[in-house]
Design an enzyme around this catalytic site. Sequence first.
Site, PDB file in Angstrom:
ATOM      1  N   HIS A 251     -68.478  17.224   3.827  1.00 31.02           N
ATOM      2  CA  HIS A 251     -67.202  17.685   3.417  1.00 31.02           C
ATOM      3  C   HIS A 251     -65.873  18.511   3.753  1.00 31.02           C
ATOM      4  O   HIS A 251     -66.244  19.848   3.630  1.00 31.02           O
ATOM      5  CB  HIS A 251     -68.185  18.435   2.122  1.00 31.02           C
ATOM      6  CG  HIS A 251     -67.111  18.511   0.773  1.00 31.02           C
ATOM      7  ND1 HIS A 251     -65.860  19.359   0.285  1.00 31.02           N
ATOM      8  CD2 HIS A 251     -67.222  18.233  -0.220  1.00 31.02           C
ATOM      9  CE1 HIS A 251     -65.731  19.635  -0.752  1.00 31.02           C
ATOM     10  NE2 HIS A 251     -66.512  18.703  -1.474  1.00 31.02           N
TER      11      HIS A 251
ATOM     12  N   ILE B 230     -63.536  21.490   3.408  1.00 28.41           N
ATOM     13  CA  ILE B 230     -63.577  22.582   2.578  1.00 28.41           C
ATOM     14  C   ILE B 230     -64.642  22.852   2.099  1.00 28.41           C
ATOM     15  O   ILE B 230     -65.218  21.948   1.149  1.00 28.41           O
ATOM     16  CB  ILE B 230     -62.134  21.285   1.695  1.00 28.41           C
ATOM     17  CG1 ILE B 230     -61.380  20.715   2.104  1.00 28.41           C
ATOM     18  CG2 ILE B 230     -62.004  22.015   0.052  1.00 28.41           C
ATOM     19  CD1 ILE B 230     -60.140  20.243   1.425  1.00 28.41           C
TER      20      ILE B 230
ATOM     21  N   GLY C 212     -66.302  23.336  -4.341  1.00 21.84           N
ATOM     22  CA  GLY C 212     -66.312  23.813  -5.830  1.00 21.84           C
ATOM     23  C   GLY C 212     -67.693  24.356  -6.868  1.00 21.84           C
ATOM     24  O   GLY C 212     -67.306  25.510  -6.048  1.00 21.84           O
ATOM     25  N   VAL C 213     -68.964  24.068  -6.297  1.00 24.02           N
ATOM     26  CA  VAL C 213     -69.500  23.900  -6.638  1.00 24.02           C
ATOM     27  C   VAL C 213     -70.123  25.107  -6.673  1.00 24.02           C
ATOM     28  O   VAL C 213     -71.303  25.639  -6.648  1.00 24.02           O
ATOM     29  CB  VAL C 213     -70.365  22.426  -6.486  1.00 24.02           C
ATOM     30  CG1 VAL C 213     -70.077  21.609  -7.898  1.00 24.02           C
ATOM     31  CG2 VAL C 213     -70.646  21.873  -5.252  1.00 24.02           C
TER      32      VAL C 213
ATOM     33  N   GLU D 208     -71.640  28.525  -7.088  1.00 23.66           N
ATOM     34  CA  GLU D 208     -72.872  28.882  -6.580  1.00 23.66           C
ATOM     35  C   GLU D 208     -72.315  30.612  -6.433  1.00 23.66           C
ATOM     36  O   GLU D 208     -73.786  31.328  -6.329  1.00 23.66           O
ATOM     37  CB  GLU D 208     -73.891  28.493  -5.704  1.00 23.66           C
ATOM     38  CG  GLU D 208     -75.208  28.824  -5.074  1.00 23.66           C
ATOM     39  CD  GLU D 208     -76.029  28.951  -6.566  1.00 23.66           C
ATOM     40  OE1 GLU D 208     -76.756  29.687  -6.518  1.00 23.66           O
ATOM     41  OE2 GLU D 208     -75.764  28.619  -7.579  1.00 23.66           O
TER      42      GLU D 208
END
Length: 205
Positions: free
Chosen positions: A113, A119, A122-123, A127
């Site tokens: 990723h 990057i 977003g998840v 978290e």
Amino acid sequence: MVSHCLLLSEQTKYIISFVLAVRCFQMLKANIRKQRKALVNSPCADFTFIIYISLKLIIKGRIRKMLNREQIKEIIPQREPFLMIDEVEEYIPGERTVAYKNVDKDEWYFQGHFPGNPIMPGVLITESLAQAGAVAILSLEENKGKNALFGGIDKLKFKKMVVPGDRLKLEVNIIKKKGPIGVGEGIATVDGKLAAKGEFTFAVV
């Protein structure tokens, strides 16, 4: 300032001071420093300042300071590679946490990723915020040894990419609590710039 204050009735002075004292308490909990100037311009600034300092000392006594990774593990159950906070700057059990995630170039998720353009997902920012909030909730005496699970996510927005070398600041305030259910408001920033913001419903189990 004092001369203006003397012109007011005693009852009015106490009402003004009480309202300002409540505002002081809210400001201190939210860690809003810029609005302190309003106190200096109040008609009872001298008396209100004394109340402000008293409240500050009371709250300061409740703030717990720095936690390293090993100390964080004593509060929340997450472990490597899914422990997403590296240190806690300060926290108030049941109320708020300020923590940090140092985003290293060797993070496991950067392999996919994305190759050549790493990057932080977003998840995983989400978290990280959740784990910071868990420090506040699970540091309460009655919650020790328990877990905090997601119940929902609301108003979540991502504003900035988080990349290797960034130091992600995670601020979470617990804004609602009823039994084992609660809501936290989280803000993630890098160098003062907003990266993500949202609300998280959690359940303590």
